[in-house]
Design an enzyme around this catalytic site. Structure first.
Site, PDB file in Angstrom:
ATOM      1  N   LEU A  56       0.964  -1.152   0.096  1.00  0.00           N
ATOM      2  CA  LEU A  56       0.165   0.072  -0.058  1.00  0.00           C
ATOM      3  C   LEU A  56       0.680   1.204   0.021  1.00  0.00           C
ATOM      4  O   LEU A  56       1.987   1.170   0.639  1.00  0.00           O
ATOM      5  CB  LEU A  56      -1.009  -0.186   1.287  1.00  0.00           C
ATOM      6  N   ASP A  57       0.448   2.326  -0.789  1.00  0.00           N
ATOM      7  CA  ASP A  57       1.237   3.585  -0.739  1.00  0.00           C
ATOM      8  C   ASP A  57       1.098   4.057   0.804  1.00  0.00           C
ATOM      9  O   ASP A  57       0.209   3.855   1.679  1.00  0.00           O
ATOM     10  CB  ASP A  57       0.433   4.553  -1.527  1.00  0.00           C
ATOM     11  N   HIS A  58       2.001   5.155   0.844  1.00  0.00           N
ATOM     12  CA  HIS A  58       2.460   5.679   2.199  1.00  0.00           C
ATOM     13  C   HIS A  58       0.999   6.292   2.862  1.00  0.00           C
ATOM     14  O   HIS A  58       0.853   6.074   3.957  1.00  0.00           O
ATOM     15  CB  HIS A  58       3.313   6.906   1.801  1.00  0.00           C
TER      16      HIS A  58
END
Length: 335
Positions: A170-172
């Site tokens: 998952l992205d930040h």
């Protein structure tokens, strides 16, 4: 097929509908009993005569690379309790044990202590609920304090001989469910499910504007934007990318139109949802990298709500669901 590692007890909870027409039965962790762990282990009982051990293991999706590691890096292959060569023929009722070698942490990954919201854990997999503002793996901008650092710290503390195998990244600033394999072989089996589309990932998002269609597929290739090492765009020479979109609700907030959508990934390209929704003309609220604005929410309004797959060891269907967090709920409910 049996495994050796941790003993778990689970209870059946409830069933919930998917936004894509299915009903999922959710199982959640109830109690955990820790036992001492040495090596990850799989046990099989042979069902037919005459097959070579090598071919039997290939049918169990144990790769040649894994067998090489088992042979040379501290693993074992046992038939009825005795170490055997892969060319040995098997008989009905034989018990085959595969002891996988211990793994070392990946280069550059520092084990750190930190908080993990554990949704589910057994001897093979770890499911986490990741908050927004935490990176999944270390990067140039976020070398420490990532989910991978904390999982490595957990493995060190509990003497689990594995590195961190991220199955779903998952992205930040994306929140939600994160799947981690506890062994390279388990990671390999999840990869097969990804290819066969039996591993399903669903998200909820809030996008700017009112999406016209209620239920549709975005099938547009994605590639890197020239001059950027981060941003992606829809481009003809990009990688195949497919996203199912279903409208949950259309609403207005302070006179501005928004749409609450459910999304299912058929492929897993970097920034796939964010790129596809920008291409559609409806960037995610809060996603300023892809054309969204931050005056309603301070990060991209994207949350991984559902992961469903077949357990790589038991074959049992597993479904896990996470509610959208407070910042997204506030934007959805106060309209």
């Amino acid at each position: 097929m049996n495994t050796g590692f941790l003993k778990k007890k689970f209870v059946l909870q409830d069933s919930v509908p998917s936004h894509f027409g299915e009903e999922y039965v959710i199982r959640s962790l109830k109690t955990m009993v820790k036992v001492e762990v040495e090596r990850f282990h799989l046990e099989f009982i042979v069902q037919e005569d005459g097959k070579l051990l090598r071919d039997f293991l290939a049918e169990k999706n144990i790769s040649k690379r894994t067998l090489t590691a088992v042979k040379y890096d501290g693993g074992q292959l046992l038939v009825n309790g005795f170490e055997r060569d892969v060319r040995v023929p098997l008989s009905i009722g034989d018990k085959v044990d595969v002891f996988f070698p211990p793994e070392k942490l990946s280069d550059g990954l520092l084990a750190e202590e930190g908080e993990l919201n554990i949704v589910y854990e057994d001897e093979a997999i770890l499911l986490l609920d990741k908050p927004a503002g935490k990176s999944t793996i270390p990067s140039l901008n976020h070398q420490f304090g990532t989910m991978a650092n904390y999982v490595a710290g957990k493995f060190r503390r509990e003497q689990i001989p594995s590195t961190v195998h991220i199955v779903t990244r998952l992205d930040h600033n994306t929140s939600g469910l994160l799947c981690i394999a506890k062994n390279r072989h388990i990671h390999h089996l999840f990869g097969i499910q990804m290819i066969n589309a039996t591993f399903k990932r669903e998200y909820e998002a809030i996008v700017e504007g009112h999406v016209a269609k209620n239920d549709f597929l975005i099938n547009e290739p994605i590639g890197r934007k020239e001059g950027s090492i981060i941003e992606r765009i829809v481009r003809g020479d990009g990688q195949e990318a497919r996203t199912n979109v279903r409208v949950i609700d259309r609403f207005e907030k302070n006179g501005e139109p928004f749409t609450h959508v459910a999304l299912r990934l058929q492929t897993g390209r970097t920034h796939q949802i964010r790129t596809h929704m920008k291409w559609l003309g409806h960037p995610l609220a809060g996603d300023d990298l892809y054309g969204g604005t931050k005056h309603m929410i301070s990060r991209q309004a994207l949350h991984c709500t559902t992961l469903s797959f077949y357990h790589p060891v038991s074959g049992e269907e597993k479904v896990f669901v996470s509610e959208v967090p407070k910042d997204m709920k506030q934007l959805i409910m106060e309209n």
